[in-house]
Design a protein around this motif. Structure first.
Motif, PDB file in Angstrom:
ATOM      1  N   TYR A 114     -21.665   9.081 -39.160  1.00 10.78           N
ATOM      2  CA  TYR A 114     -21.020   8.674 -40.411  1.00 10.78           C
ATOM      3  C   TYR A 114     -19.682   7.994 -40.118  1.00 10.78           C
ATOM      4  N   SER A 115     -18.962   8.534 -39.161  1.00 11.68           N
ATOM      5  CA  SER A 115     -17.679   7.941 -38.775  1.00 11.68           C
ATOM      6  C   SER A 115     -17.889   6.535 -38.213  1.00 11.68           C
ATOM      7  N   ARG A 116     -18.898   6.390 -37.379  1.00 11.21           N
ATOM      8  CA  ARG A 116     -19.236   5.070 -36.825  1.00 11.21           C
ATOM      9  C   ARG A 116     -19.518   4.063 -37.930  1.00 11.21           C
ATOM     10  N   ASP A 117     -20.181   4.519 -39.005  1.00 14.93           N
ATOM     11  CA  ASP A 117     -20.575   3.616 -40.077  1.00 14.93           C
ATOM     12  C   ASP A 117     -19.423   3.242 -41.000  1.00 14.93           C
ATOM     13  N   VAL A 118     -18.481   4.182 -41.224  1.00 11.07           N
ATOM     14  CA  VAL A 118     -17.415   3.897 -42.196  1.00 11.07           C
ATOM     15  C   VAL A 118     -16.154   3.319 -41.561  1.00 11.07           C
ATOM     16  N   MET A 119     -15.957   3.510 -40.268  1.00 13.78           N
ATOM     17  CA  MET A 119     -14.729   3.008 -39.638  1.00 13.78           C
ATOM     18  C   MET A 119     -14.577   1.492 -39.750  1.00 13.78           C
ATOM     19  N   PRO A 120     -15.636   0.699 -39.566  1.00 15.98           N
ATOM     20  CA  PRO A 120     -15.467  -0.753 -39.729  1.00 15.98           C
ATOM     21  C   PRO A 120     -14.947  -1.150 -41.103  1.00 15.98           C
ATOM     22  N   ASP A 121     -15.349  -0.421 -42.141  1.00  5.64           N
ATOM     23  CA  ASP A 121     -14.847  -0.717 -43.486  1.00  5.64           C
ATOM     24  C   ASP A 121     -13.347  -0.475 -43.558  1.00  5.64           C
ATOM     25  N   LEU A 122     -12.902   0.647 -42.966  1.00  4.01           N
ATOM     26  CA  LEU A 122     -11.465   0.935 -42.967  1.00  4.01           C
ATOM     27  C   LEU A 122     -10.698  -0.165 -42.225  1.00  4.01           C
ATOM     28  N   ILE A 123     -11.218  -0.600 -41.083  1.00  9.06           N
ATOM     29  CA  ILE A 123     -10.557  -1.653 -40.310  1.00  9.06           C
ATOM     30  C   ILE A 123     -10.480  -2.937 -41.129  1.00  9.06           C
ATOM     31  N   ALA A 124     -11.580  -3.267 -41.794  1.00  7.39           N
ATOM     32  CA  ALA A 124     -11.610  -4.490 -42.598  1.00  7.39           C
ATOM     33  C   ALA A 124     -10.652  -4.406 -43.781  1.00  7.39           C
ATOM     34  N   GLU A 125     -10.556  -3.226 -44.384  1.00 10.36           N
ATOM     35  CA  GLU A 125      -9.682  -3.048 -45.551  1.00 10.36           C
ATOM     36  C   GLU A 125      -8.199  -3.082 -45.187  1.00 10.36           C
ATOM     37  N   THR A 126      -7.866  -2.536 -44.030  1.00 14.53           N
ATOM     38  CA  THR A 126      -6.457  -2.368 -43.664  1.00 14.53           C
ATOM     39  C   THR A 126      -5.960  -3.402 -42.654  1.00 14.53           C
ATOM     40  N   GLY A 127      -6.864  -3.923 -41.827  1.00 17.89           N
ATOM     41  CA  GLY A 127      -6.456  -4.861 -40.789  1.00 17.89           C
ATOM     42  C   GLY A 127      -5.654  -4.231 -39.662  1.00 17.89           C
ATOM     43  N   VAL A 128      -5.758  -2.913 -39.469  1.00 18.03           N
ATOM     44  CA  VAL A 128      -4.973  -2.247 -38.428  1.00 18.03           C
ATOM     45  C   VAL A 128      -5.417  -2.704 -37.046  1.00 18.03           C
ATOM     46  N   GLU A 129      -4.454  -2.845 -36.150  1.00 16.74           N
ATOM     47  CA  GLU A 129      -4.713  -3.227 -34.765  1.00 16.74           C
ATOM     48  C   GLU A 129      -4.564  -1.980 -33.890  1.00 16.74           C
ATOM     49  N   TYR A 130      -5.490  -1.828 -32.924  1.00 15.52           N
ATOM     50  CA  TYR A 130      -5.436  -0.611 -32.104  1.00 15.52           C
ATOM     51  C   TYR A 130      -6.029  -0.835 -30.710  1.00 15.52           C
ATOM     52  N   ASP A 131      -5.987  -2.079 -30.207  1.00  9.95           N
ATOM     53  CA  ASP A 131      -6.582  -2.427 -28.910  1.00  9.95           C
ATOM     54  C   ASP A 131      -8.050  -2.049 -28.864  1.00  9.95           C
ATOM     55  N   GLY A 132      -8.753  -2.304 -29.957  1.00 13.18           N
ATOM     56  CA  GLY A 132     -10.147  -1.911 -30.054  1.00 13.18           C
ATOM     57  C   GLY A 132     -11.094  -2.837 -29.305  1.00 13.18           C
TER      58      GLY A 132
END
Length: 419
Positions: A114-132
Motif C-alpha cells: 500500500y505504501s508503494r502504491d500511495v507514495m508516488p501520489d504524495l511525491i506528485a502532490e508535494t514535489g518533495v526532493e529526497y535523492d530518490g
C-alpha cells in the motif's frame, strides 16, 4: 478536529501530512530540535517493498547462534539483566515457525505494498526532493548455498506478486557495473525490481516544510513526560516545557520510545529498540560506485546510493536504549563497502551513526485504534519505517478521521497482543 501527533520522525510527519490534507488541525510535538533526528536520520535509505518480511523466520534461531561466532557478525546480543528484553526475545523465537511467518509476512506486505502504491501520489502532490531512485535492490550472494537458499524467498515473492529477477554473476554486473572489480567475491543475486531508494531524513525535512505550508504546527524541544487520562479518554499530552498540549485526538508515533508513555496508561506493546549502525561517505568515482541498493546477504549490510553519497547500514544489536557509538561500532559496515566497492567512496570521510529501530517480535507494525477512543498508534515498524511510512500513515489518518482505510486493519492493531 484537532489532532496531536507525538513524534516528528518520518512516521509522525507523514501522519501529519495525511491528516492535514483531509482538513484536520494538526500539532506535532517532538523532543528533538527538528524533524527526522532519531531513527529517520541515517537509515539504509531502502524502500524495501520486495524485501518486506519479519526477522522472525524459520531457521533464524540456529542462524543467530552461528552469527554470534562470526568475526563481523550481523547480530549482537548483550546479556543485560532485563526481563523486558528477554521476554521480547522469547516472543520473537516463538514467531520463528512457518505458520507465524506466513501470517506476519502477509500483514507486513499488505502495509508495504500500500505504501508503494500511495507514495508516488504524495511525491506528485508535494514535489518533495529526497535523492530518490527507482532502480531496485540487488541481494548479493557470495556462495552457491545462499543462491540456492533464495528459492524459498522467490516462492514468497511470487505468491505476493513482488517482481524479481534471478541473476548470474555477469547479469549482476550488468545492473551494478562497479561489481566487475570484485567479480570473484560473489556468485549471483536476486534483484527486486520494484524497490526504490532515497534519503529518509531529506524526505522528512522536505515534507515538514510542506506540512507547515498546510498549517501544521511543529513544537520542538518538547520532551513528553506522560499522557494524561481523564474519564476514560486522553485529556492531553504533558510536556516538560509547554505543559499540557490538548487536542480532540492523539497519535503516538514515537518509535521505540512509544512504550515509555503507553505502558503507564495500560497499553502494553512488545516494541523493543534494536540498535543499527550506518556510515555515510562521499562518492569519489561514479564508475566504481553503486547505482542503487546492494544487500550483502552474508553480512546483512545494505549499500545504498543517495545522490553523491553512499549510505552503508546494517547490524542488529540488542542492548536496550543505548545510543553509544563506540570506536569499532561501524567496522562491519565499513568492511563491506571497502570489500565490494573499494574505489567508489572515501571511507576516510565516512560519518558514523547509530539509531534504535522499534521492533515488534512478529515484525508487523502496530497501527490504528487503542482502548481509548481518541488515541491511535503508528509505531513498531522495525527496519521498515521508511518503507511503510506513507502507507501506514495514510491508513492511520483515515482511522483517526473516522474513515474506512483502503487496506484491512486486521492483524495490524494492538488488539493482536490482547491475548
Amino acid at each position: 478536529m484537532k489532532v496531536v501527533v507525538m513524534g516528528a520522525g518520518v512516521i509522525g510527519v507523514t501522519t501529519a501530512y495525511y491528516l492535514a490534507k483531509q482538513g484536520a488541525e494538526v500539532v506535532v510535538i517532538d523532543r528533538q530540535t527538528g524533524p527526522g533526528l532519531e531513527t529517520s536520520y541515517a537509515n539504509a535509505g531502502q524502500l524495501s517493498y520486495g524485501m518486506t518480511s519479519p526477522w522472525a523466520a524459520p531457521g533464524i534461531p540456529m542462524k543467530a547462534v552461528k552469527w554470534m561466532f562470526m568475526k563481523r557478525r550481523p547480530l549482537f546480543i548483550w546479556p543485560l539483566i532485563s526481563p523486558t528484553m528477554w521476554k521480547w526475545c522469547v516472543q520473537m523465537v516463538g514467531n520463528c515457525n512457518e505458520e507465524s511467518y506466513r501470517i506476519n509476512k502477509g500483514r507486513m506486505v499488505r502495509v508495504s505494498s500500500y505504501s508503494r502504491d500511495v507514495m508516488p501520489d504524495l511525491i506528485a502532490e508535494t514535489g518533495v526532493e529526497y535523492d530518490g531512485r527507482a532502480q531496485g535492490t540487488l541481494q548479493l550472494f557470495r556462495t552457491a548455498k545462499q543462491m540456492k537458499g533464495s528459492k524459498a524467498d522467490q516462492d514468497i515473492l511470487a505468491e505476493y506478486g513482488s517482481p524479481y529477477e534471478v541473476l548470474e554473476r555477469d547479469a549482476c554486473i550488468g545492473v551494478e557495473p562497479a561489481l566487475a572489480e570484485v567479480r570473484n567475491k560473489f556468485v549471483g543475486g536476486l534483484r527486486l525490481t520494484a524497490d526504490r531508494t532515497g534519503d529518509c531524513r531529506m524526505f522528512t525535512i522536505a515534507l515538514t516544510e510542506k506540512c507547515i505550508e498546510m498549517g501544521v504546527e511543529f513544537q520542538y524541544g518538547q520532551a513528553i513526560k506522560s499522557i494524561a487520562v481523564e474519564d476514560g479518554k486522553i485529556a492531553g499530552v504533558d510536556t516538560e516545557i509547554a505543559g499540557r498540549i490538548t487536542g480532540d485526538a492523539y497519535v503516538c508515533a514515537m518509535g521505540s520510545y512509544a512504550v515509555n508513555v503507553l505502558n503507564p496508561i495500560g497499553i502494553k506493546l512488545p516494541v523493543y529498540p534494536v540498535k543499527g549502525y550506518s556510515v555515510t561517505l562521499p562518492v569519489t568515482d561514479d564508475a566504481f560506485a553503486p547505482q542503487s541498493t546492494i544487500m550483502d546477504e552474508t553480512h546483512k549490510v545494505a549499500i545504498t546510493r543517495l545522490g553523491d553519497r553512499i549510505r552503508v547500514a546494517g547490524q542488529a544489536e540488542i542492548a536496550g536504549y543505548s545510543n553509544r557509538l563506540g570506536p569499532h561500532a561501524t567496522d562491519t559496515v565499513k568492511h563491506v563497502i571497502g570489500d565490494l566497492f573499494p574505489k567508489g567512496g572515501d571511507i576516510s570521510r565516512a560519518e558514523g551513526w547509530t539509531g534504535l529501530r522499534p521492533m515488534t517480535p512478529d515484525g508487523t507494525p502496530v497501527l490504528g485504534p487503542t482502548q481509548y477512543d481518541n488515541l491511535f498508534l503508528n509505531t513498531g515498524h522495525g527496519t521498515l519505517g521508511w518503507t511503510m511510512a506513507c502507507g501506514s500513515s495514510r491508513a492511520v489518518a483515515d482511522v483517526v478521521l473516522g474513515k474506512t482505510p483502503e487496506i484491512s486493519m486486521e492483524g495490524l492493531t494492538a488488539a493482536r497482543y490482547a491475548r
